[in-house]
Design a protein around this motif. Structure first.
Motif, PDB file in Angstrom:
ATOM      1  N   LYS A 120       0.834  -1.189   0.000  1.00 63.36           N
ATOM      2  CA  LYS A 120       0.000   0.000   0.000  1.00 63.36           C
ATOM      3  C   LYS A 120       0.872   1.244   0.000  1.00 63.36           C
ATOM      4  N   GLY A 121       0.602   2.168  -0.923  1.00 63.04           N
ATOM      5  CA  GLY A 121       1.375   3.398  -1.036  1.00 63.04           C
ATOM      6  C   GLY A 121       2.495   3.341  -2.046  1.00 63.04           C
ATOM      7  N   ASP A 122       2.792   2.153  -2.604  1.00 54.95           N
ATOM      8  CA  ASP A 122       3.834   2.069  -3.634  1.00 54.95           C
ATOM      9  C   ASP A 122       3.395   2.808  -4.896  1.00 54.95           C
ATOM     10  N   THR A 123       4.347   3.470  -5.548  1.00 54.93           N
ATOM     11  CA  THR A 123       4.046   4.201  -6.779  1.00 54.93           C
ATOM     12  C   THR A 123       3.891   3.217  -7.934  1.00 54.93           C
ATOM     13  N   LEU A 124       2.762   3.306  -8.624  1.00 63.81           N
ATOM     14  CA  LEU A 124       2.493   2.421  -9.757  1.00 63.81           C
ATOM     15  C   LEU A 124       2.766   3.109 -11.095  1.00 63.81           C
ATOM     16  N   ALA A 125       2.460   4.397 -11.182  1.00 63.43           N
ATOM     17  CA  ALA A 125       2.667   5.130 -12.433  1.00 63.43           C
ATOM     18  C   ALA A 125       2.705   6.621 -12.129  1.00 63.43           C
ATOM     19  N   ILE A 126       3.282   7.375 -13.070  1.00 59.68           N
ATOM     20  CA  ILE A 126       3.383   8.831 -12.938  1.00 59.68           C
ATOM     21  C   ILE A 126       2.842   9.468 -14.210  1.00 59.68           C
ATOM     22  N   ILE A 127       1.898  10.400 -14.027  1.00 62.05           N
ATOM     23  CA  ILE A 127       1.315  11.150 -15.135  1.00 62.05           C
ATOM     24  C   ILE A 127       2.136  12.429 -15.343  1.00 62.05           C
ATOM     25  N   GLU A 128       2.305  12.841 -16.599  1.00 64.13           N
ATOM     26  CA  GLU A 128       3.006  14.093 -16.883  1.00 64.13           C
ATOM     27  C   GLU A 128       2.341  15.231 -16.101  1.00 64.13           C
ATOM     28  N   ASP A 129       3.161  15.942 -15.275  1.00 69.54           N
ATOM     29  CA  ASP A 129       2.587  16.881 -14.311  1.00 69.54           C
ATOM     30  C   ASP A 129       2.883  18.351 -14.591  1.00 69.54           C
ATOM     31  N   MET A 130       3.487  18.696 -15.712  1.00 70.03           N
ATOM     32  CA  MET A 130       3.842  20.084 -15.959  1.00 70.03           C
ATOM     33  C   MET A 130       2.599  20.985 -15.954  1.00 70.03           C
ATOM     34  N   GLU A 131       1.547  20.547 -16.596  1.00 67.12           N
ATOM     35  CA  GLU A 131       0.318  21.344 -16.644  1.00 67.12           C
ATOM     36  C   GLU A 131      -0.233  21.579 -15.237  1.00 67.12           C
ATOM     37  N   TYR A 132      -0.178  20.556 -14.397  1.00 63.69           N
ATOM     38  CA  TYR A 132      -0.733  20.673 -13.051  1.00 63.69           C
ATOM     39  C   TYR A 132       0.167  21.516 -12.145  1.00 63.69           C
ATOM     40  N   ARG A 133       1.475  21.526 -12.396  1.00 64.76           N
ATOM     41  CA  ARG A 133       2.363  22.408 -11.650  1.00 64.76           C
ATOM     42  C   ARG A 133       2.074  23.878 -11.993  1.00 64.76           C
ATOM     43  N   LEU A 134       1.804  24.149 -13.264  1.00 63.91           N
ATOM     44  CA  LEU A 134       1.451  25.518 -13.662  1.00 63.91           C
ATOM     45  C   LEU A 134       0.124  25.947 -13.030  1.00 63.91           C
ATOM     46  N   GLU A 135      -0.819  25.018 -12.944  1.00 67.36           N
ATOM     47  CA  GLU A 135      -2.089  25.349 -12.304  1.00 67.36           C
ATOM     48  C   GLU A 135      -1.889  25.668 -10.822  1.00 67.36           C
ATOM     49  N   VAL A 136      -0.978  24.939 -10.168  1.00 67.53           N
ATOM     50  CA  VAL A 136      -0.683  25.237  -8.763  1.00 67.53           C
ATOM     51  C   VAL A 136      -0.050  26.619  -8.640  1.00 67.53           C
ATOM     52  N   ALA A 137       0.896  26.936  -9.530  1.00 74.33           N
ATOM     53  CA  ALA A 137       1.540  28.254  -9.481  1.00 74.33           C
ATOM     54  C   ALA A 137       0.530  29.369  -9.729  1.00 74.33           C
ATOM     55  N   GLN A 138      -0.372  29.170 -10.683  1.00 72.41           N
ATOM     56  CA  GLN A 138      -1.394  30.172 -10.964  1.00 72.41           C
ATOM     57  C   GLN A 138      -2.327  30.344  -9.775  1.00 72.41           C
ATOM     58  N   ALA A 139      -2.748  29.244  -9.184  1.00 66.82           N
ATOM     59  CA  ALA A 139      -3.635  29.322  -8.025  1.00 66.82           C
ATOM     60  C   ALA A 139      -2.933  29.973  -6.832  1.00 66.82           C
ATOM     61  N   GLU A 140      -1.628  29.710  -6.676  1.00 63.37           N
ATOM     62  CA  GLU A 140      -0.870  30.330  -5.594  1.00 63.37           C
ATOM     63  C   GLU A 140      -0.772  31.841  -5.792  1.00 63.37           C
ATOM     64  N   ALA A 141      -0.504  32.275  -7.030  1.00 64.03           N
ATOM     65  CA  ALA A 141      -0.421  33.701  -7.318  1.00 64.03           C
ATOM     66  C   ALA A 141      -1.768  34.388  -7.093  1.00 64.03           C
ATOM     67  N   ASN A 142      -2.831  33.734  -7.518  1.00 67.18           N
ATOM     68  CA  ASN A 142      -4.159  34.310  -7.314  1.00 67.18           C
ATOM     69  C   ASN A 142      -4.490  34.411  -5.829  1.00 67.18           C
ATOM     70  N   PHE A 143      -4.079  33.410  -5.063  1.00 64.98           N
ATOM     71  CA  PHE A 143      -4.320  33.432  -3.621  1.00 64.98           C
ATOM     72  C   PHE A 143      -3.578  34.585  -2.953  1.00 64.98           C
ATOM     73  N   GLN A 144      -2.316  34.785  -3.347  1.00 66.97           N
ATOM     74  CA  GLN A 144      -1.539  35.881  -2.776  1.00 66.97           C
ATOM     75  C   GLN A 144      -2.137  37.241  -3.153  1.00 66.97           C
TER      76      GLN A 144
END
Length: 346
Positions: free
Chosen positions: A73-97
């Motif tokens: 339980k908790g072992d990594t099975l696969a990784i999805i390309e995350d660049m788009e989701y990192r940009l969404e986090v940065a945008q949401a962080e900037a909007n929050f600030q």
């Protein structure tokens, strides 16, 4: 010569009889189950098969498992390309600030409006005192003017001072009302800013959550099944990545005839024989009995409303769980879907 043929015939007949008897004994042993038992060979080993779903869409960047591989339980099975989701986090962080800064500015304006009200109160009080003095002075000069003790110029000057003081007082009162309205407006803006701040914070948390979903992890201990995805493949949210066979929960589902079910109750001991484990008798107990026949769970249940009825003996699913007395090594040999024979002792 005839005696020899007769003798050979007796021998052959004897051998045939022995073979028939042996076959009868074998059939009796393996087909007839005497005693206070209910037998069925319509039973299978069951395990929980947990589908691992992709929770966000994207291209598969990396696959971290092989088919039929034990995972925890908790072992990594696969990784999805995350660049788009990192940009969404940065945008949401900037909007929050930005929203938090706007809230601070609005709160500062509210504090300024409150201070202005305090200043206005002091100014109004000062002018009110002066206005009352002017009114008192006017009343005194009015009485003196009526007696002819003062000149008209003196009287008009005092009257003008009174009117000016009254006008100044009225102006400050209206200014105070305006400041109060501004303060109320800033108060509403603070409430709106707080709501926007909570909304932007929720968007930020959602963006971080979606980013975490790009790492697909095993939900339980078990063994992977067939690999349904390849590196570079595009996955939609909800697509199945792989099936996990839970290694903790294991039981047997036996389908007994409805004529047998009257002698089966919860808690009765069960002898379980697995085709893949010859010579091993597993011990179990009846956990529960279904309230419906197996046919009732089918996608197309039987319908006898047409009148063309052929009575078919139904089977009832019975859940049988293994007890702790079984050998752990033998238990590890069991696989989901294996055929078993069950004898319920009553």
């Amino acid at each position: 010569m005839s005696q020899r043929k007769k003798h050979r015939k007796y021998i052959i007949n004897g051998i045939v009889v022995l073979i028939v008897i042996a076959i009868s004994v074998y059939v009796s042993i393996y087909s007839l189950h005497l005693g206070r038992v209910e037998y069925t060979d319509n039973a299978q080993v069951k395990r929980l098969i947990v589908p691992v779903h992709c929770r966000v869409k994207g291209y598969v960047r990396e696959i971290c498992f092989d088919e039929y591989q034990p995972v925890s339980k908790g072992d990594t099975l696969a990784i999805i390309e995350d660049m788009e989701y990192r940009l969404e986090v940065a945008q949401a962080e900037a909007n929050f600030q930005q929203v938090r800064a706007d809230k601070s500015a609005v709160y500062t304006s509210l504090q300024t409006a409150r201070n202005n009200i305090s200043v206005s109160d002091a100014s109004v009080e000062e002018v009110r005192v002066k206005m009352e003095n002017a009114v008192t002075e006017y009343n005194r000069y009015h009485a003196l003017f009526a007696k002819g003790a003062v000149t008209r110029e003196q009287y008009e000057a005092i009257k003008t001072n009174r009117d000016v003081a009254q006008a100044h007082y009225d102006m400050l009162v209206h200014q105070k009302r305006s400041v109060v309205l501004v303060k109320d407006e800033h108060g509403h803006q603070v409430s709106q800013s707080e709501a926007l701040l909570e909304l932007s914070e929720a968007h930020l948390e959602m963006a971080k959550l979606n980013l975490s979903y790009t790492v697909i992890k095993a939900p339980c201990d078990g063994v992977t099944g067939r690999k349904n995805v390849q590196t570079g493949q595009f996955m939609q949210a909800g697509d199945i990545l792989v099936d996990l066979v839970d290694k903790h929960d294991i039981w047997v589902t036996a389908y007994y005839k409805e004529s047998q079910i009257t002698r089966i109750n919860d808690g009765q001991t069960v002898d379980v024989k697995v085709d893949a484990c010859p010579g091993v008798v597993f011990k179990g107990k009846v956990k529960s009995i279904s309230d419906a026949t197996g046919a009732s769970f089918s996608l197309i249940p039987q319908d006898n409303s047409t009148g063309n009825f052929v009575k078919v003996q139904q089977r009832i699913p019975v859940r049988i769980e293994f007890i702790e007395e079984n050998n752990p090594v033998d238990m590890q040999r069991l696989r989901a879907g294996m055929n078993v024979e069950c004898l319920v002792n009553y």
